[in-house]
Design an enzyme around this catalytic site. Structure first.
Site, PDB file in Angstrom:
ATOM      1  N   ALA A  32       0.868  -1.188   0.000  1.00 25.28           N
ATOM      2  CA  ALA A  32       0.000   0.000   0.000  1.00 25.28           C
ATOM      3  C   ALA A  32       0.904   1.238   0.000  1.00 25.28           C
ATOM      4  CB  ALA A  32      -0.974  -0.010   1.166  1.00 25.28           C
ATOM      5  N   HIS A  37       7.206   5.668   1.415  1.00 23.44           N
ATOM      6  CA  HIS A  37       7.970   4.491   0.995  1.00 23.44           C
ATOM      7  C   HIS A  37       8.914   4.857  -0.157  1.00 23.44           C
ATOM      8  CE1 HIS A  37       4.143   2.515   2.552  1.00 23.44           C
ATOM      9  NE2 HIS A  37       5.056   1.907   3.277  1.00 23.44           N
ATOM     10  N   GLN A  61       3.198  -9.490  13.231  1.00 24.76           N
ATOM     11  CA  GLN A  61       3.312  -8.218  13.942  1.00 24.76           C
ATOM     12  C   GLN A  61       1.959  -7.547  14.187  1.00 24.76           C
ATOM     13  OE1 GLN A  61       5.799  -6.508  10.703  1.00 24.76           O
ATOM     14  NE2 GLN A  61       4.707  -4.615  11.126  1.00 24.76           N
ATOM     15  N   SER A 186       0.638   7.393   5.602  1.00 27.87           N
ATOM     16  CA  SER A 186       0.559   6.046   6.153  1.00 27.87           C
ATOM     17  C   SER A 186      -0.368   5.230   5.271  1.00 27.87           C
ATOM     18  CB  SER A 186      -0.015   6.107   7.578  1.00 27.87           C
ATOM     19  OG  SER A 186      -0.440   4.819   7.980  1.00 27.87           O
ATOM     20  N   SER A 187      -0.050   3.951   5.129  1.00 27.69           N
ATOM     21  CA  SER A 187      -0.919   3.068   4.359  1.00 27.69           C
ATOM     22  C   SER A 187      -2.322   3.041   4.952  1.00 27.69           C
ATOM     23  CB  SER A 187      -0.346   1.648   4.355  1.00 27.69           C
ATOM     24  OG  SER A 187       0.974   1.667   3.866  1.00 27.69           O
ATOM     25  N   ARG A 188      -2.403   3.243   6.256  1.00 27.18           N
ATOM     26  CA  ARG A 188      -3.704   3.191   6.929  1.00 27.18           C
ATOM     27  C   ARG A 188      -4.567   4.407   6.630  1.00 27.18           C
ATOM     28  NH1 ARG A 188      -0.692   0.295  10.996  1.00 27.18           N
ATOM     29  NH2 ARG A 188      -1.726  -1.703  11.377  1.00 27.18           N
TER      30      ARG A 188
HETATM   31  P1  AMP Z   1       5.110  -0.048   6.390  1.00 34.64           P
HETATM   32  O1  AMP Z   1       4.768  -0.445   4.983  1.00 34.64           O
HETATM   33  O2  AMP Z   1       4.063   0.797   7.036  1.00 34.64           O
HETATM   34  O3  AMP Z   1       5.575  -1.206   7.223  1.00 34.64           O
HETATM   35  O4  AMP Z   1       6.363   0.915   6.265  1.00 34.64           O
HETATM   36  C1  AMP Z   1       7.531   0.505   5.612  1.00 34.64           C
HETATM   37  C2  AMP Z   1       8.605   1.535   5.891  1.00 34.64           C
HETATM   38  O5  AMP Z   1       8.195   2.808   5.398  1.00 34.64           O
HETATM   39  C3  AMP Z   1       8.866   1.692   7.388  1.00 34.64           C
HETATM   40  O6  AMP Z   1      10.273   1.841   7.595  1.00 34.64           O
HETATM   41  C4  AMP Z   1       8.130   2.968   7.707  1.00 34.64           C
HETATM   42  O7  AMP Z   1       8.658   3.653   8.814  1.00 34.64           O
HETATM   43  C5  AMP Z   1       8.338   3.760   6.436  1.00 34.64           C
HETATM   44  N1  AMP Z   1       7.321   4.807   6.322  1.00 34.64           N
HETATM   45  C6  AMP Z   1       5.981   4.660   6.489  1.00 34.64           C
HETATM   46  N2  AMP Z   1       5.369   5.854   6.388  1.00 34.64           N
HETATM   47  C7  AMP Z   1       6.345   6.779   6.168  1.00 34.64           C
HETATM   48  C8  AMP Z   1       6.354   8.191   5.980  1.00 34.64           C
HETATM   49  N3  AMP Z   1       5.234   8.912   6.004  1.00 34.64           N
HETATM   50  N4  AMP Z   1       7.540   8.806   5.773  1.00 34.64           N
HETATM   51  C9  AMP Z   1       8.697   8.092   5.761  1.00 34.64           C
HETATM   52  N5  AMP Z   1       8.753   6.754   5.918  1.00 34.64           N
HETATM   53  C10 AMP Z   1       7.594   6.110   6.121  1.00 34.64           C
END
Ligand code: AMP
Length: 283
Positions: A32, A37, A61, A186-188
């Protein structure tokens, strides 16, 4: 961009890189994908000859099975996003590659930085994170791995794990990417209804207000100020708001090594049933 699904394909990709003595940056994700990312991929490409991103929604997790079920999945458009960002390869592993023993039972995470905040509010979460990242590190053995500071505590936990494992992998923290209105990407966020999204803006606005108070010399009432602002916010359920030493995540008054340039405010809240986290360095 190379699509890698099996361990054999991964090995072929890594052998080729090593035969050319090319350096590799690794960006683990749960898909997502958004600009946050992409910023990690861009940084990895700046600092290495190649970048491999992974997309894997890690069941271990998620302490809440409903959260795991509802987590957005969009593999096709994610692959497109990574290709557009010139990512060298994407790794889409099977469950059996990540958990060859067929279970997700994981060990206690004993690092001090893992105990409070997310560690306390999401029991088992960091065990799952550490298990999956450790497995990825074993499989890929990158030169550097890139993590967002948006998940600040996770970044510290991974640093602690990497130091303990001593695998020679540099852990790089990357600044949080925000929407123009301040909401941390955020993906959420795509699960938020329109009115929830407006409510969610109070999270970053509060962090900015607490930072402003810090800049004006306020020290003791910072967490209380953040809590007061967010508890008074309709439609938002605050889980925690803390102001801590940025290295140890200890309370400021108990942290002998706390410098005035090492303070972070961290927050978790539910908006419309969606759990969001954010944080900001106060200086
Ligand atoms: P996730 O897919 O949410 O597990 O995130 C994968 C990586 O992307 C993790 O290292 C997160 O901290 C990073 N990430 C998620 N959101 C952001 C953001 N808004 N800015 C920078 N890095 C992010």
């Amino acid at each position: 961009m190379q699509l890698i699904k099996s361990q054999e394909e991964l090995q072929g990709f890594l052998d080729d890189l090593r035969s050319r003595q090319a350096t590799l940056g690794f960006v683990p994700t749960m898909g997502a994908l958004h600009q946050g990312h992409v910023s990690l991929v861009q940084r990895a490409l700046q600092e290495n000859d190649a970048c491999i991103a992974s997309i894997y929604v890690n069941p271990a997790q998620f302490n809440d099975p409903k959260d795991f079920e509802c987590y957005p999945r969009q593999e096709g458009s994610d692959i497109h996003t990574l290709a557009q960002a010139s990512c060298t390869a994407v790794f889409l592993p099977e469950y059996s590659t990540i958990y060859p023993k067929g279970n997700t039972a994981s060990t206690e995470v004993h690092y001090e930085v893992a105990q409070g905040l997310e560690g306390k509010h999401r029991p088992g979460h960091f065990s799952g994170v550490v298990a999956v990242v450790r497995r990825f590190f074993e499989l890929i053995a990158p030169d550097r791995a890139y993590f967002g500071l948006k998940d600040y505590q996770q970044y510290l936990v991974i640093r602690a794990m990497a130091a303990e494992l001593n695998m020679g992998i540099d852990i790089v923290g990357c600044e949080t990417v925000r929407d123009p209105d301040g909401l941390a990407m955020s993906s959420r966020n795509q699960l938020l209804r329109e009115q929830d999204r407006t409510t969610a803006l109070h999270i970053s606005a509060t962090l900015r207000e607490v930072k402003a108070a810090y800049s004006k010399g306020e020290r003791k009432g910072l967490a209380a100020l953040g809590r007061k602002l967010l508890q008074g916010c309709n439609g938002l359920d605050l889980e925690y708001f803390e102001v801590l030493d940025a290295k140890s995540l200890r309370p400021m008054e108990h942290s002998a090594e706390a410098q005035k340039d090492e303070v972070v405010a961290l927050v978790a809240a539910r908006v419309g049933g969606i759990r969001l986290i954010d944080n900001m360095r106060l200086c």
